[in-house]
Design an enzyme around this catalytic site. Structure first.
Site, PDB file in Angstrom:
ATOM      1  N   ALA A 292       1.564 -25.079   9.664  1.00 27.07           N
ATOM      2  CA  ALA A 292       0.909 -24.840   8.378  1.00 27.07           C
ATOM      3  C   ALA A 292      -0.603 -24.942   8.514  1.00 27.07           C
ATOM      4  CB  ALA A 292       1.412 -25.850   7.345  1.00 27.07           C
TER       5      ALA A 292
ATOM      6  N   ARG B  82      -4.732  19.923 -31.926  1.00 30.92           N
ATOM      7  CA  ARG B  82      -4.203  18.819 -32.739  1.00 30.92           C
ATOM      8  C   ARG B  82      -3.838  17.591 -31.906  1.00 30.92           C
ATOM      9  NH1 ARG B  82       0.437  21.123 -36.439  1.00 30.92           N
ATOM     10  NH2 ARG B  82       0.386  22.929 -35.054  1.00 30.92           N
TER      11      ARG B  82
ATOM     12  N   ALA C  11      -1.044  27.972 -21.660  1.00 33.64           N
ATOM     13  CA  ALA C  11      -2.487  28.213 -21.794  1.00 33.64           C
ATOM     14  C   ALA C  11      -3.069  27.658 -23.084  1.00 33.64           C
ATOM     15  CB  ALA C  11      -2.778  29.712 -21.704  1.00 33.64           C
ATOM     16  N   GLY C  12      -2.231  27.144 -23.969  1.00 40.94           N
ATOM     17  CA  GLY C  12      -2.703  26.708 -25.281  1.00 40.94           C
ATOM     18  C   GLY C  12      -3.668  25.539 -25.225  1.00 40.94           C
TER      19      GLY C  12
ATOM     20  N   LYS D 171      -2.644  20.276 -23.396  1.00 40.35           N
ATOM     21  CA  LYS D 171      -1.455  19.829 -24.118  1.00 40.35           C
ATOM     22  C   LYS D 171      -0.223  19.713 -23.230  1.00 40.35           C
ATOM     23  CE  LYS D 171       0.554  22.686 -26.994  1.00 40.35           C
ATOM     24  NZ  LYS D 171       0.948  23.441 -28.200  1.00 40.35           N
TER      25      LYS D 171
ATOM     26  N   LYS E  67       2.634  -4.589   1.059  1.00 36.10           N
ATOM     27  CA  LYS E  67       1.917  -3.318   1.103  1.00 36.10           C
ATOM     28  C   LYS E  67       2.165  -2.612   2.426  1.00 36.10           C
ATOM     29  CE  LYS E  67      -2.009  -0.930   2.364  1.00 36.10           C
ATOM     30  NZ  LYS E  67      -2.641  -0.768   3.702  1.00 36.10           N
TER      31      LYS E  67
ATOM     32  N   ARG F 251      -5.971 -25.047  13.798  1.00 37.18           N
ATOM     33  CA  ARG F 251      -6.730 -25.616  12.692  1.00 37.18           C
ATOM     34  C   ARG F 251      -7.641 -26.715  13.245  1.00 37.18           C
ATOM     35  NH1 ARG F 251      -1.038 -27.743  10.328  1.00 37.18           N
ATOM     36  NH2 ARG F 251      -0.793 -29.649  11.551  1.00 37.18           N
TER      37      ARG F 251
ATOM     38  N   TYR G 103      -7.528  -6.168   7.031  1.00 35.31           N
ATOM     39  CA  TYR G 103      -8.707  -5.313   6.869  1.00 35.31           C
ATOM     40  C   TYR G 103      -9.944  -6.004   7.428  1.00 35.31           C
ATOM     41  CZ  TYR G 103     -12.023  -2.199   4.428  1.00 35.31           C
ATOM     42  OH  TYR G 103     -13.014  -1.313   4.125  1.00 35.31           O
TER      43      TYR G 103
END
Length: 458
Positions: free
Chosen positions: A422, A15, A10-11, A22, A350, A439, A386
């Site tokens: 590619a 300092r 609880a302190g 703390k 990810k 492409r 996404y």
């Protein structure tokens, strides 16, 4: 015997000069209060009650997964008052209670277990952890009676000349019989210059009642508390040194221990080599024969046998055996990397599964993907996961080949053994054994540059 514990947390810690309570400042990657709670759990404490005050909600959030209860100290009126605030927790219980400071994370389980056993075997009603130091200036002295039992704790400013010579000091950690502690708390007074209730007065109350109070001497450094950033750094250095020495003794090579940062809960098998600048945190496990090269950070992850990690970050993931990660790779949470895999330079993974033998060599992003075995990713591949609203899954079958600079627009599937040329942008399924080319046809317009004055020969 029933055993419980109170953690004084609880302190205010003025300092520290911090917005953070703390006890939440970290030592070797873990908050001090959680170090203390984990140590108590290791000595089979049944229930832990954390006494909170300043920053109560933050302390709750930090410790909520520790299965503890809480008592609230609304005003900081001394250590005795803190324990008084936990009377509801102690009421009706029989057995012993350990009282520890939430800002003293260096106490070892072996030391605490020794104190508990001494308390029980010696039939004490109170047992204090003490230390013996050459310069005891500023510390409370342990005063004993003719039988050698603790009679009182006298603060430095109240010591007479004889007491000033005492080298045994109070470390601020205790074991008490619960029922006798509750009775002693009712007799505490704040009749002192600070107008505070001191837990140390419980010792004298018990001794005057004829109850036996003993002590166990612990190494001074284990009892160190933190009241400033300077002391926080000192405690960090001590703990890190002890952790690294434990691993060295157990057969781990640490090239430069002074520049290697390993958390207290990290497990490392023998014949692992760790280079300088590495940070290993949380519940990480490093299996045998791994090499963790310079400046790598691994948090809450499993690394399989014989794997090499170079200058990379791995968070909350699993990496298989004989795999190479890095340099400069980033494996984000919930990823599973198989055996004999290459995750190369500037690759980000990810929340994906990467099958055995797959190579993701460089400059590639794989997010929300299920990747099979022996897949080859060309440079610059991106799983476009996404759509601006939701994340979507990419599936890539075994033995597929993904050419350089490919965009895989999820949800999409590349079936087993398929090839992608590619520079393709793939939006629909690529069947097994097929070559996908997606492409635009190249068109060369002659003299387009010079007609616009964009280039002049010299």
């Amino acid at each position: 015997m029933y055993k419980c514990a109170l953690v004084l947390a609880a302190g205010q810690g003025t300092r520290m000069k911090s917005k953070l309570p703390k006890v939440l400042h970290k030592v070797c990657g873990k908050s001090m209060v959680n170090h203390v709670i984990d140590t108590l759990r290791k000595v089979n404490i049944d229930d832990v009650n954390v006494i909170i005050g300043t920053g109560a909600e933050l302390v709750r959030e930090s410790t909520e997964d520790k299965k503890v209860s809480y008592s609230l100290q609304e005003e900081t009126l001394g250590t005795g008052h803190a324990v008084i605030c936990a009377k509801e927790f102690l009421k009706g219980k029989k057995g012993i209670v350990a009282i520890a400071n939430g800002d003293a994370p260096l106490i070892e389980p072996e030391t605490l277990e020794n104190v508990i056993n001494s308390h029980i075997n010696e039939k004490n009603y109170g047992t204090i952890i003490t230390s013996i130091i050459e310069d005891s200036t500023g510390y409370g002295r342990i005063v004993r009676n003719n039988e050698g039992n603790v009679e009182s704790i006298v603060e430095h400013k109240d010591c007479n000349e004889e007491q000033l010579e005492i080298k045994e000091i109070n470390a601020g950690m205790y074991i008490f019989d619960i029922e006798e502690l509750l009775q002693a708390l009712d007799k505490l007074s704040n009749n002192n210059s600070q107008k505070e209730y001191y837990l140390t007065d419980v010792i004298e109350i018990m001794a005057k009642k004829g109850l036996k109070v003993g002590s166990v001497v612990a190494p001074f450094e284990e009892t160190l508390g933190v009241n400033s950033r300077v002391q926080l750094a000192e405690v960090e250095s001590i703990m890190r040194k002890k952790i690294n020495e434990r691993h060295l003794v157990n057969g781990v090579t640490i090239i430069d221990p002074s520049n290697t940062y390993i958390g207290r809960d990290v497990k490392i098998e023998n014949d692992v080599i760790i280079y300088p600048g590495c940070i290993l945190e949380g519940n990480t496990i490093i299996s045998e024969d791994c090499v963790i090269l310079q400046n790598s950070r691994i948090v809450d992850s499993f690394i399989g046998k014989g794997t090499e990690v170079q200058s990379s970050v791995i968070l909350q993931s699993k990496v298989g055996e004989n795999t190479h990660v890095g340099p400069f790779a980033y494996i984000r949470p919930e990823s599973i990397i198989g055996d004999d895999v290459k995750i190369g330079d500037f690759v980000e993974i990810k929340k994906s599964t990467i099958g055995n033998g797959t190579k993701v060599s460089h400059l590639t992003y794989v997010g929300d993907a299920e990747v099979g075995k022996n897949v080859n990713f060309g440079c610059g591949t991106v799983t476009v996961n996404y759509d601006g609203n939701k994340k979507h899954l990419t599936k890539i079958g075994d033995n597929a080949f993904v050419g350089c600079n490919t965009n895989l627009v999820a949800p999409v599937e590349v079936e087993e053994g398929a090839y992608i040329a590619a520079g393709s942008t793939i939006t629909t399924t690529v069947p097994s054994d097929a070559l996908a080319v997606a492409r635009a046809k190249q068109v060369n317009i002659k003299n387009w540059v010079s007609r616009r004055g964009l280039y002049h020969k010299k």
